[in-house]
Design a protein around this motif. Structure first.
Motif, PDB file in Angstrom:
ATOM      1  N   LEU A   1       0.845  -1.188   0.000  1.00 15.85           N
ATOM      2  CA  LEU A   1       0.000   0.000   0.000  1.00 15.85           C
ATOM      3  C   LEU A   1       0.882   1.240   0.000  1.00 15.85           C
ATOM      4  N   CYS A   2       0.360   2.305  -0.562  1.00 14.89           N
ATOM      5  CA  CYS A   2       1.118   3.554  -0.647  1.00 14.89           C
ATOM      6  C   CYS A   2       0.154   4.722  -0.518  1.00 14.89           C
ATOM      7  N   ASN A   3       0.457   5.672   0.354  1.00 12.61           N
ATOM      8  CA  ASN A   3      -0.339   6.886   0.492  1.00 12.61           C
ATOM      9  C   ASN A   3       0.296   8.009  -0.315  1.00 12.61           C
ATOM     10  N   LEU A   4      -0.518   8.665  -1.129  1.00 14.69           N
ATOM     11  CA  LEU A   4      -0.033   9.746  -1.984  1.00 14.69           C
ATOM     12  C   LEU A   4      -0.840  11.006  -1.706  1.00 14.69           C
ATOM     13  N   SER A   5      -0.149  12.076  -1.341  1.00 14.90           N
ATOM     14  CA  SER A   5      -0.814  13.353  -1.107  1.00 14.90           C
ATOM     15  C   SER A   5      -1.311  13.918  -2.433  1.00 14.90           C
ATOM     16  N   ILE A   6      -2.579  14.298  -2.467  1.00 14.33           N
ATOM     17  CA  ILE A   6      -3.204  14.768  -3.696  1.00 14.33           C
ATOM     18  C   ILE A   6      -3.429  16.281  -3.617  1.00 14.33           C
ATOM     19  N   GLU A   7      -2.860  17.004  -4.588  1.00 16.42           N
ATOM     20  CA  GLU A   7      -3.070  18.451  -4.662  1.00 16.42           C
ATOM     21  C   GLU A   7      -3.605  18.794  -6.054  1.00 16.42           C
ATOM     22  N   HIS A   8      -4.890  19.135  -6.101  1.00 19.67           N
ATOM     23  CA  HIS A   8      -5.528  19.437  -7.381  1.00 19.67           C
ATOM     24  C   HIS A   8      -5.345  20.907  -7.762  1.00 19.67           C
ATOM     25  N   SER A   9      -5.222  21.120  -9.056  1.00 17.84           N
ATOM     26  CA  SER A   9      -5.154  22.477  -9.604  1.00 17.84           C
ATOM     27  C   SER A   9      -6.149  22.608 -10.752  1.00 17.84           C
ATOM     28  N   LEU A  10      -6.587  23.836 -10.991  1.00 24.68           N
ATOM     29  CA  LEU A  10      -7.429  24.124 -12.148  1.00 24.68           C
ATOM     30  C   LEU A  10      -6.498  24.521 -13.282  1.00 24.68           C
ATOM     31  N   ILE A  11      -6.518  23.768 -14.375  1.00 26.91           N
ATOM     32  CA  ILE A  11      -5.585  24.022 -15.476  1.00 26.91           C
ATOM     33  C   ILE A  11      -6.363  24.186 -16.788  1.00 26.91           C
ATOM     34  N   ALA A  12      -5.849  25.051 -17.649  1.00 28.54           N
ATOM     35  CA  ALA A  12      -6.546  25.359 -18.902  1.00 28.54           C
ATOM     36  C   ALA A  12      -5.546  25.764 -19.964  1.00 28.54           C
ATOM     37  N   LEU A  13      -6.050  26.136 -21.122  1.00 24.15           N
ATOM     38  CA  LEU A  13      -5.187  26.573 -22.221  1.00 24.15           C
ATOM     39  C   LEU A  13      -4.423  27.843 -21.835  1.00 24.15           C
ATOM     40  N   PRO A  14      -3.207  28.019 -22.340  1.00 21.78           N
ATOM     41  CA  PRO A  14      -2.467  29.256 -22.067  1.00 21.78           C
ATOM     42  C   PRO A  14      -3.286  30.483 -22.471  1.00 21.78           C
ATOM     43  N   GLY A  15      -3.319  31.461 -21.589  1.00 24.40           N
ATOM     44  CA  GLY A  15      -4.058  32.686 -21.857  1.00 24.40           C
ATOM     45  C   GLY A  15      -5.478  32.677 -21.327  1.00 24.40           C
ATOM     46  N   ALA A  16      -5.995  31.515 -20.955  1.00 27.54           N
ATOM     47  CA  ALA A  16      -7.354  31.445 -20.408  1.00 27.54           C
ATOM     48  C   ALA A  16      -7.385  32.041 -18.998  1.00 27.54           C
ATOM     49  N   ARG A  17      -8.538  32.555 -18.602  1.00 28.16           N
ATOM     50  CA  ARG A  17      -8.729  33.107 -17.264  1.00 28.16           C
ATOM     51  C   ARG A  17      -9.853  32.334 -16.574  1.00 28.16           C
ATOM     52  N   ILE A  18      -9.885  32.391 -15.257  1.00 28.87           N
ATOM     53  CA  ILE A  18     -10.953  31.705 -14.529  1.00 28.87           C
ATOM     54  C   ILE A  18     -12.315  32.217 -14.985  1.00 28.87           C
ATOM     55  N   ALA A  19     -12.395  33.525 -15.293  1.00 31.36           N
ATOM     56  CA  ALA A  19     -13.673  34.105 -15.735  1.00 31.36           C
ATOM     57  C   ALA A  19     -14.140  33.496 -17.057  1.00 31.36           C
ATOM     58  N   ASP A  20     -13.215  32.917 -17.836  1.00 30.17           N
ATOM     59  CA  ASP A  20     -13.582  32.323 -19.120  1.00 30.17           C
ATOM     60  C   ASP A  20     -14.163  30.919 -18.974  1.00 30.17           C
ATOM     61  N   ILE A  21     -13.857  30.263 -17.851  1.00 31.12           N
ATOM     62  CA  ILE A  21     -14.182  28.841 -17.698  1.00 31.12           C
ATOM     63  C   ILE A  21     -15.671  28.625 -17.442  1.00 31.12           C
ATOM     64  N   LYS A  22     -16.236  27.705 -18.212  1.00 37.69           N
ATOM     65  CA  LYS A  22     -17.633  27.315 -18.029  1.00 37.69           C
ATOM     66  C   LYS A  22     -17.764  25.852 -17.610  1.00 37.69           C
TER      67      LYS A  22
ATOM     68  N   LEU B   1       3.122  18.728 -18.365  1.00 39.49           N
ATOM     69  CA  LEU B   1       3.243  17.683 -19.371  1.00 39.49           C
ATOM     70  C   LEU B   1       2.494  18.049 -20.655  1.00 39.49           C
ATOM     71  N   PHE B   2       1.321  18.654 -20.520  1.00 31.63           N
ATOM     72  CA  PHE B   2       0.490  18.962 -21.685  1.00 31.63           C
ATOM     73  C   PHE B   2       0.551  20.434 -22.096  1.00 31.63           C
ATOM     74  N   GLY B   3       1.459  21.184 -21.490  1.00 30.99           N
ATOM     75  CA  GLY B   3       1.622  22.580 -21.874  1.00 30.99           C
ATOM     76  C   GLY B   3       0.421  23.449 -21.536  1.00 30.99           C
ATOM     77  N   LEU B   4      -0.239  23.148 -20.428  1.00 27.17           N
ATOM     78  CA  LEU B   4      -1.398  23.922 -19.995  1.00 27.17           C
ATOM     79  C   LEU B   4      -0.998  24.896 -18.888  1.00 27.17           C
ATOM     80  N   GLU B   5      -1.861  25.854 -18.642  1.00 24.83           N
ATOM     81  CA  GLU B   5      -1.577  26.907 -17.663  1.00 24.83           C
ATOM     82  C   GLU B   5      -2.336  26.639 -16.368  1.00 24.83           C
ATOM     83  N   ILE B   6      -1.684  26.897 -15.250  1.00 30.06           N
ATOM     84  CA  ILE B   6      -2.318  26.708 -13.944  1.00 30.06           C
ATOM     85  C   ILE B   6      -3.074  27.983 -13.590  1.00 30.06           C
TER      86      ILE B   6
END
Length: 363
Positions: free
Chosen positions: A166-187, A242-247
């Motif tokens: 067994l292995c415990n892995l700390s999970i830290e999620h981020s919101l990622i999108a195309l370069p130049g996108a803003r949170i206000a753009d996300i639907k 890895l996929f060239g996306l923006e955080i």
């Protein structure tokens, strides 16, 4: 007519002789693998296999069992090829997702030098081991916030593999999108159902629509392929790179302490001798007889033998209405005399009982 116990004793004696011969054969297979590596030869040699099968009739002059001997030889050659492949190519570990997925990170943590095999989902990763295409499968079984991963638990209950680690892995999620996108753009946000659940408060606060995807890394890949700035993925920072996306925003988990537990599944259980003198734990899965108090008596057996039960889960039995199987993770040595007596007593109370795995405790 002879005695069945005498026949069984005779079979045991033959099996002991065959075990010694098997060890000798595999030792020679290792030498063959070393020779093939030096000469750059492939593992499979169809001409050699054809010669072996052709000799089957000469070795077994009883037509009633000749076909069984051919199948025996095929299985033996298959095992030899698997062993040579392991020696020549190294340990193979399957996981659900692509490079950058949390399962990939867990697999790298558990088997840093292994060849990792990407699979589309939990079941293909599990079956890769069943079919001998991989030595281990690393799959998530529980998250500290979202709970158990039911699909993997069902595979563990119904399938033939064992949990060895067994292995415990700390999970830290981020919101990622195309370069130049803003949170206000996300639907719309795309991710694995568990990740969406683990970030539910963030999603609700921003009014995002959700779309489930097979895993977090493939969700990120989907965002890149769509080329739509209104779509974002929930995944790791490594996946974004890895996929060239923006955080767009880090640490969007609802719970600060978000940890996933991963299990390493293999065809063979860990040998009891390798756990001697170590702090160990074990997992059992079982269903109880449809009798009053059957579950309570089962749990009492574990307590009476001094095992600290730290995890108890129930899952619906497929094909049955309102019937369940149970998953227990406990601390202690299940291989000593006390453990053997525990399993013996549990088997009386349980409709189905399986020691899913024993392992050394982390830390």
């Amino acid at each position: 007519m002879g005695n069945i116990e005498e026949y069984r004793k005779e079979i045991n004696e033959i099996d002991e002789q065959m075990a010694e011969l098997f060890k000798q054969r595999m030792a020679v297979s290792r030498k063959v693998a070393e020779y093939k590596m030096e000469c750059g030869l492939p593992v499979k040699d169809e001409n050699r296999e054809a010669q072996i099968y052709a000799k089957c009739a000469e070795r077994i002059n009883d037509p009633e069992i000749e076909a069984y001997y051919v199948n025996f030889q095929k299985a033996l050659i298959g095992l030899s090829c698997d062993y040579q492949t392991r020696l020549m190519e190294g340990l193979k570990v399957s996981y659900s997702g692509v490079e950058g997925a949390y399962a990939y990170m867990a697999a790298k943590k558990m088997f840093p030098d292994a060849q990792l095999i990407s699979c589309s989902n939990f079941e293909p990763a599990y079956n890769a081991v069943v079919e001998g295409k991989a030595d281990f499968a690393v799959l998530p079984i529980e998250n500290s916030y979202a709970g158990d991963v039911g699909a993997v638990m069902d595979l563990a209950f119904e399938g033939p593999l064992h949990i060895n680690r067994l292995c415990n892995l700390s999970i830290e999620h981020s919101l990622i999108a195309l370069p130049g996108a803003r949170i206000a753009d996300i639907k719309t946000v795309v991710s694995h159902p568990q990740a969406l659940m683990q970030c539910d408060e963030f999603i609700k606060a921003h009014g995002f629509e959700t779309k489930e995807y097979v895993n977090t890394a493939r969700a990120a890949q989907y965002v890149k392929e769509q080329g739509d700035p209104s779509i974002a993925a929930i995944a790791s920072v490594d996946t974004a790179e890895l996929f060239g996306l923006e955080i767009l925003e880090r640490k969007i988990n609802t719970a600060d302490n978000n940890t996933s537990k991963f299990a390493a599944f293999s065809r063979v259980p860990v040998p009891a001798a390798s756990l001697a003198g170590k702090k160990t734990g074990f997992i059992i899965v079982f269903s109880v007889k449809n009798e009053a108090g059957a579950l309570a008596m089962t749990l009492n057996i574990l307590g009476a033998h001094g095992f600290n039960m730290r995890n108890l889960k129930s899952r619906p039995l497929k094909g049955s209405v309102f019937e369940y199987y149970f998953y227990i993770e406990a601390e202690g040595d299940i291989f000593d005399n006390n453990g053997e007596n525990t399993i013996r007593e549990l088997s009386v109370m349980c409709e189905k009982l399986r020691l899913l795995g024993a392992f050394e405790e982390e830390g």
